[in-house]
Design a protein around this motif. Structure first.
Motif: not given
Length: 319
Positions: A109-114, A124-126
């Motif tokens: 999925y697409t994450a808004t932060k890591v 980014c893609t996680v």
């Protein structure tokens, strides 16, 4: 998880995936969840004169975020386990794709932060894998696509995946023939590009083009699936002007390294007629499956004069 239950959510997108090695079935649902203590959020006002039982709206985005909820069954859907979420507070995201094989549940999925120590620029893609039905995940950040356009290019546009797919622009497939191999499909402008991992998400191959639409067109519904023998197939709608579209497919006979495209529908659909097509309501997704002879595609289509469910198949030998 504190899901929002106003207006009976979360309930959207009940996709499923099955692990052929263990027999485990996974099913999903999507909806908002509170990011604050629900007790601090005022309840919505109810006006009996309004349709929909009078609710005036969902809690705002300032106190919620979209999440994908997952649940597993180990006895052929007779009973179901605890509900978990695809994302986490350290890797927050929304809709995504999921698949399963060799005892692993895999998500993307697409994450808004890591976490800050990963030094990744987000959105980014996680990618994550779980051995305990989604209770815990081992997450990895996937390298960005080369020269990718804005995030808006990869979001929306009607793209939704199933157990082999995605919600939004991310689709994921687990290869049942090789443990640790996963195919991840992401949209970059007028292309869908597939990246492979052979080691459970630690490293990824350079992305290759698996699908492309003509100039002026954009992607509609899409889906992706591995066969039991390791052939990888995609389908997509190419949307044109005035609500017209046609249906395409591509397949990889080498596990996701190279692809060949074959058109599924024989012509471009007629323009949309809202009165004959229920205003498009119900045309929410498309599906794909692959056996040892054919790629099977199901989609919503109006070329008969009304909106209906259509089926087409393409011999694997055509790819």
């Amino acid at each position: 998880m504190h899901p929002v239950f106003e207006q009976v959510g979360p309930l959207d997108r009940p996709y499923f995936a099955a692990d052929a090695q263990t027999g485990t079935i996974y099913i999903s649902g999507n909806g908002p969840a509170y990011t604050v203590d629900p007790a601090t959020v005022p309840r919505p006002k109810v006006d009996p004169s309004l349709p929909g039982k009078g609710y005036t709206g969902y809690p705002p985005a300032s106190v919620t975020r979209g999440r994908t909820f997952l649940r597993a069954s180990h006895d052929q859907a007779r009973t179901w386990g605890v509900i978990y979420t695809m994302d986490s507070d350290d890797y927050p995201g929304g809709r995504g794709g999921f698949s399963a094989a060799h005892g692993y549940l895999a998500v993307a999925y697409t994450a808004t932060k890591v976490p800050d120590n990963l030094n990744s620029q987000c959105p980014c893609t996680v990618f994550g894998t779980s051995k305990d039905d989604g209770k815990t995940f081992d997450y990895h950040v996937v390298p960005a696509l080369p020269a990718v356009a804005s995030a808006a290019d990869g979001a929306g546009r009607g793209g939704r995946g199933g157990g082999g797919g995605a919600g939004g622009a991310v689709m994921l497939g687990a290869d049942p023939t090789k443990e640790g191999r996963y195919a991840l499909a992401r949209q970059s402008g007028d292309k869908i590009m597939v990246s492979l991992t052979e080691d459970g998400g630690r490293t990824w191959s350079q992305p290759v083009v698996a699908a492309q639409v003509a100039a002026g067109a954009n992607f509609g519904h899409r889906a992706m699936k591995y066969s039991a023998k390791g052939d990888l197939a995609l389908m997509w709608k190419a949307n044109y002007g005035e609500g017209t579209y046609d249906v395409w497919s591509s397949a990889s006979r080498d596990g996701g390294r190279t692809f060949k495209t074959v058109r599924v529908s024989h012509a471009v659909s007629p323009p949309a007629n809202p009165e004959r097509n229920n205003f498009g309501f119900g045309d929410d997704l498309s599906s794909i499956d692959v056996d040892d002879q054919f790629v099977h595609v199901v989609w919503g289509d109006r070329r008969s004069g009304f909106e209906g469910t259509w089926y087409g198949r393409v011999p694997l030998s055509a790819y």
